[in-house]
Write an enzyme that holds these catalytic residues in place. Structure first.
Site, PDB file in Angstrom:
ATOM      1  N   HIS A 176       0.878  -1.182   0.000  1.00 43.01           N
ATOM      2  CA  HIS A 176       0.000   0.000   0.000  1.00 43.01           C
ATOM      3  C   HIS A 176       0.914   1.231   0.000  1.00 43.01           C
ATOM      4  O   HIS A 176       1.726   1.394  -0.907  1.00 43.01           O
ATOM      5  CB  HIS A 176      -0.906  -0.121   1.227  1.00 43.01           C
ATOM      6  CG  HIS A 176      -2.077   0.814   1.288  1.00 43.01           C
ATOM      7  ND1 HIS A 176      -2.456   1.627   0.260  1.00 43.01           N
ATOM      8  CD2 HIS A 176      -2.973   1.053   2.288  1.00 43.01           C
ATOM      9  CE1 HIS A 176      -3.528   2.324   0.621  1.00 43.01           C
ATOM     10  NE2 HIS A 176      -3.859   2.001   1.847  1.00 43.01           N
ATOM     11  N   HIS A 210      -2.159  -2.192  -9.848  1.00 35.53           N
ATOM     12  CA  HIS A 210      -3.139  -1.615  -8.938  1.00 35.53           C
ATOM     13  C   HIS A 210      -4.398  -2.459  -8.966  1.00 35.53           C
ATOM     14  O   HIS A 210      -4.751  -2.992 -10.018  1.00 35.53           O
ATOM     15  CB  HIS A 210      -3.471  -0.170  -9.362  1.00 35.53           C
ATOM     16  CG  HIS A 210      -4.108   0.619  -8.273  1.00 35.53           C
ATOM     17  ND1 HIS A 210      -5.461   0.586  -8.038  1.00 35.53           N
ATOM     18  CD2 HIS A 210      -3.564   1.437  -7.337  1.00 35.53           C
ATOM     19  CE1 HIS A 210      -5.727   1.367  -7.005  1.00 35.53           C
ATOM     20  NE2 HIS A 210      -4.606   1.890  -6.561  1.00 35.53           N
ATOM     21  N   ASP A 260       2.972   5.495  -6.706  1.00 35.83           N
ATOM     22  CA  ASP A 260       4.210   5.380  -5.942  1.00 35.83           C
ATOM     23  C   ASP A 260       5.460   5.262  -6.811  1.00 35.83           C
ATOM     24  O   ASP A 260       6.572   5.311  -6.297  1.00 35.83           O
ATOM     25  CB  ASP A 260       4.139   4.149  -5.020  1.00 35.83           C
ATOM     26  CG  ASP A 260       3.110   4.333  -3.925  1.00 35.83           C
ATOM     27  OD1 ASP A 260       3.096   5.422  -3.334  1.00 35.83           O
ATOM     28  OD2 ASP A 260       2.326   3.409  -3.680  1.00 35.83           O
TER      29      ASP A 260
HETATM   30  N1  CMC Z   1       4.981  -6.839 -10.373  1.00 31.83           N
HETATM   31  C1  CMC Z   1       4.872  -8.052 -10.956  1.00 31.83           C
HETATM   32  N2  CMC Z   1       3.723  -8.717 -11.089  1.00 31.83           N
HETATM   33  C2  CMC Z   1       2.630  -8.139 -10.583  1.00 31.83           C
HETATM   34  C3  CMC Z   1       2.657  -6.895  -9.970  1.00 31.83           C
HETATM   35  C4  CMC Z   1       3.894  -6.225  -9.865  1.00 31.83           C
HETATM   36  N3  CMC Z   1       3.983  -5.033  -9.288  1.00 31.83           N
HETATM   37  N4  CMC Z   1       1.413  -6.557  -9.559  1.00 31.83           N
HETATM   38  C5  CMC Z   1       0.626  -7.579  -9.926  1.00 31.83           C
HETATM   39  N5  CMC Z   1       1.356  -8.546 -10.546  1.00 31.83           N
HETATM   40  C6  CMC Z   1       0.866  -9.780 -11.160  1.00 31.83           C
HETATM   41  C7  CMC Z   1       0.569 -10.830 -10.097  1.00 31.83           C
HETATM   42  O1  CMC Z   1       1.677 -11.646  -9.864  1.00 31.83           O
HETATM   43  C8  CMC Z   1      -0.575 -11.564 -10.743  1.00 31.83           C
HETATM   44  O2  CMC Z   1      -0.056 -12.411 -11.712  1.00 31.83           O
HETATM   45  P1  CMC Z   1      -0.685 -13.878 -11.962  1.00 31.83           P
HETATM   46  O3  CMC Z   1      -2.077 -13.608 -12.479  1.00 31.83           O
HETATM   47  O4  CMC Z   1       0.203 -14.548 -12.953  1.00 31.83           O
HETATM   48  O5  CMC Z   1      -0.705 -14.561 -10.626  1.00 31.83           O
HETATM   49  C9  CMC Z   1      -1.355 -10.471 -11.460  1.00 31.83           C
HETATM   50  O6  CMC Z   1      -0.378  -9.471 -11.758  1.00 31.83           O
HETATM   51  C10 CMC Z   1      -2.475  -9.866 -10.636  1.00 31.83           C
HETATM   52  O7  CMC Z   1      -1.907  -9.433  -9.409  1.00 31.83           O
HETATM   53  P2  CMC Z   1      -2.680  -9.430  -8.027  1.00 31.83           P
HETATM   54  O8  CMC Z   1      -1.695  -9.521  -6.910  1.00 31.83           O
HETATM   55  O9  CMC Z   1      -3.783 -10.461  -8.069  1.00 31.83           O
HETATM   56  O10 CMC Z   1      -3.346  -7.994  -8.079  1.00 31.83           O
HETATM   57  P3  CMC Z   1      -3.963  -7.230  -6.852  1.00 31.83           P
HETATM   58  O11 CMC Z   1      -5.022  -6.369  -7.383  1.00 31.83           O
HETATM   59  O12 CMC Z   1      -4.297  -8.146  -5.751  1.00 31.83           O
HETATM   60  O13 CMC Z   1      -2.696  -6.356  -6.350  1.00 31.83           O
HETATM   61  C11 CMC Z   1      -1.211  -4.603  -5.961  1.00 31.83           C
HETATM   62  C12 CMC Z   1      -2.568  -4.999  -6.523  1.00 31.83           C
HETATM   63  C13 CMC Z   1      -1.068  -3.083  -5.955  1.00 31.83           C
HETATM   64  C14 CMC Z   1      -1.101  -5.084  -4.501  1.00 31.83           C
HETATM   65  C15 CMC Z   1      -0.105  -5.255  -6.816  1.00 31.83           C
HETATM   66  O14 CMC Z   1      -0.198  -4.808  -8.145  1.00 31.83           O
HETATM   67  C16 CMC Z   1       1.296  -5.010  -6.252  1.00 31.83           C
HETATM   68  O15 CMC Z   1       1.749  -5.756  -5.374  1.00 31.83           O
HETATM   69  N6  CMC Z   1       2.018  -3.953  -6.764  1.00 31.83           N
HETATM   70  C17 CMC Z   1       3.320  -3.618  -6.242  1.00 31.83           C
HETATM   71  C18 CMC Z   1       3.159  -2.821  -4.956  1.00 31.83           C
HETATM   72  C19 CMC Z   1       2.697  -1.417  -5.235  1.00 31.83           C
HETATM   73  O16 CMC Z   1       3.218  -0.725  -6.101  1.00 31.83           O
HETATM   74  N7  CMC Z   1       1.724  -0.970  -4.428  1.00 31.83           N
HETATM   75  C20 CMC Z   1       1.196   0.397  -4.515  1.00 31.83           C
HETATM   76  C21 CMC Z   1      -0.225   0.419  -4.991  1.00 31.83           C
HETATM   77  S1  CMC Z   1      -0.796   2.051  -5.428  1.00 31.83           S
HETATM   78  C22 CMC Z   1      -0.789   2.990  -3.979  1.00 31.83           C
HETATM   79  C23 CMC Z   1      -1.590   2.416  -2.883  1.00 31.83           C
HETATM   80  O17 CMC Z   1      -2.691   1.917  -3.049  1.00 31.83           O
HETATM   81  O18 CMC Z   1      -1.110   2.531  -1.757  1.00 31.83           O
END
Ligand code: CMC
Length: 423
Positions: free
Chosen positions: A262, A301, A357
């Site tokens: 987050h 996201h 971010d």
């Molecule tokens: N790098 C590599 N792969 C990713 C990433 C990433 N940053 N984000 C998602 N994926 C992949 C994930 O591995 C999954 O792949 P698969 O379908 O093969 O298993 C797919 O994309 C969907 O990911 P998810 O984890 O199911 O998506 P989510 O909606 O649960 O997660 C997130 C959203 C923001 C937690 C995630 O994208 C992430 O961990 N990003 C990196 C951390 C980040 O930058 N966070 C800040 C978010 S914006 C500000 C805020 O809200 O605070």
């Protein structure tokens, strides 16, 4: 014709038809079929937990609006204090309203001396500023009798003013403690962002703030002020729903924000860029992400499946700031990462784009903030959003104490086994 959905319980043949409004239908439809039937929805992927009029987010098209106003227009033309008013009141202030609002916020910036002398001084010298900030938020509420009078509108308003006004003071206090510098008292004669930057950096009397940096700080505050039902705001609502005071609720929200998935992501991005070290190492790093060895921080996201509109504005702001501070050497690595990722099928297929971010940390670093202050910088303006949602929650007749149900998968009933008989 009104849109409806009909659900059939195949166990009984019973059906229920309910309206779909704004892409949402009420879960009471399930309840009317069978009160003991529940929807399994981990992480609330498909659940709208409230009605809200504060922020509109269209993740497919990369649109973000506060109170109907596009984030791009607010970032360019508004100020953080005006935006905070908009989030909390639903309308932009008139000039008279803005004058009162700014005066009231400005005159609540001081904090009780015991917060600094007794509370903050008790931390270990290398305590993480975000850990200190979270605790300071909860502690702040203990100084105010009215903190728990959440049914009294005048008291609620007072706590809102205090929280928005005092978070920059507490943030700067945590930083100054961590580097062993004397605390700077707030200056009520300068703008909200200028006061924060002055409390952070002023040593002696010769502190001069570049207006470009003052504007950049304000833009970053505007962009981070709200983002509808994210993890931190949901924590604010869940804790607030038990009628806890707003300081305790905001401490819970800040704790949620602290996590690297987050608000902690801005810190993680800069650490990641430093570890990558040079533009030449970018392809190998991208490959390691694709091999499942870690995530590309600052990308992806839950809601945006397009470029985060805040990231676009922040990228431009970064160039403005670098004109003053000099370029952050990590910028080239970030640009290369973005370029490579946006052409790579792994990221394209999953609709992973830079989020808020990805570039914010580079600006913070160029402005001199240590990496472990980044999430605190996110929390300062987000406090306005948390409070707007807290107010909305308390006024919402549909809301009750948050209490989801579970899908029990543990053992059936069994008899207690005395210690001596356990294998
Ligand atoms: N790098 C590599 N792969 C990713 C990433 C990433 N940053 N984000 C998602 N994926 C992949 C994930 O591995 C999954 O792949 P698969 O379908 O093969 O298993 C797919 O994309 C969907 O990911 P998810 O984890 O199911 O998506 P989510 O909606 O649960 O997660 C997130 C959203 C923001 C937690 C995630 O994208 C992430 O961990 N990003 C990196 C951390 C980040 O930058 N966070 C800040 C978010 S914006 C500000 C805020 O809200 O605070």
């Amino acid at each position: 014709m009104a849109e409806t959905i009909t659900i059939t319980d195949d166990r009984t043949g019973q059906t229920v038809t309910v309206p779909i409004e704004g892409g949402v239908f009420p879960a009471s439809a399930i309840r009317s079929l069978d009160p003991s039937l529940f929807v399994y929805d981990p992480a609330y992927m498909q659940t709208a937990s409230c009605k809200s009029a504060i922020t509109y987010l269209d993740g497919e098209n990369g649109i973000l609006r506060y109170g109907g106003y596009p984030i791009e227009q607010l970032a360019e033309q508004s100020t953080f204090l005006e935006v905070a008013y908009l989030l909390l009141h639903g309308e932009l202030p008139t000039s008279e309203q803005l004058a009162v609002w700014s005066h009231d916020i400005t005159h609540h910036t001081f904090i009780h001396e015991n917060m600094r002398k007794r509370f903050v001084d008790g931390f270990h010298y290398d305590a993480h500023p975000m850990g200190m900030f979270v605790s300071a938020l909860a502690a702040l509420g203990t100084f105010y009798d009215g903190a728990k009078d959440i049914d009294d509108p005048a008291s609620r308003h007072k706590q809102v003013l205090r929280l928005i006004a005092k978070t920059p003071t507490m943030a700067a206090m945590c930083y100054r403690f961590s580097v062993g510098l004397p605390f700077n008292y707030p200056n009520n004669d300068i703008s909200f962002p200028a006061n924060f930057l002055s409390m952070m950096w002023k040593i002696g009397d010769d502190y001069q703030l570049d207006p470009v940096l003052e504007k950049a700080m304000d833009v970053l505050f505007i962009l981070h002020a709200d983002h509808e039902q994210n993890c931190g705001t949901t924590a604010m609502r869940v804790v607030g729903s038990s009628n806890a005071d707003p300081y305790s609720s905001a401490a819970a929200a800040a704790s949620a924000l602290y996590g690297p998935l987050h608000g902690g992501a801005n810190e993680a991005v800069v650490r990641m860029l430093s570890e990558i070290g040079s533009v030449e190492n970018v392809p190998a790093f991208i490959q390691s992400v694709k091999d499942g060895e870690g995530r590309l921080m600052g990308f992806g996201h839950r809601v945006y499946k397009n470029y985060d509109p805040r990231a676009k504005i922040i990228k431009q702001t970064a160039y403005d700031v670098f004109d003053v501070t000099g370029k952050n050497p990590l910028l080239d690595i970030a640009l290369k990462l973005e370029e490579v990722a946006l052409q790579d099928p792994y990221f394209v297929d999953r609709k992973l784009y830079p989020n808020v971010d990805f570039y914010s940390g580079l600006i913070y670093q160029a402005m001199g903030f240590p990496v472990d202050m980044f999430t605190v910088l996110f929390a300062i303006p987000r406090t306005a959003g948390w409070l707007a949602h807290w107010q909305e929650l308390l006024a919402d007749k549909d809301q009750k104490i948050s209490r989801p149900r579970q899908w029990y998968i543990g053992p059936e009933s069994r008899d207690y086994v005395p210690l001596a008989s356990r294998s």
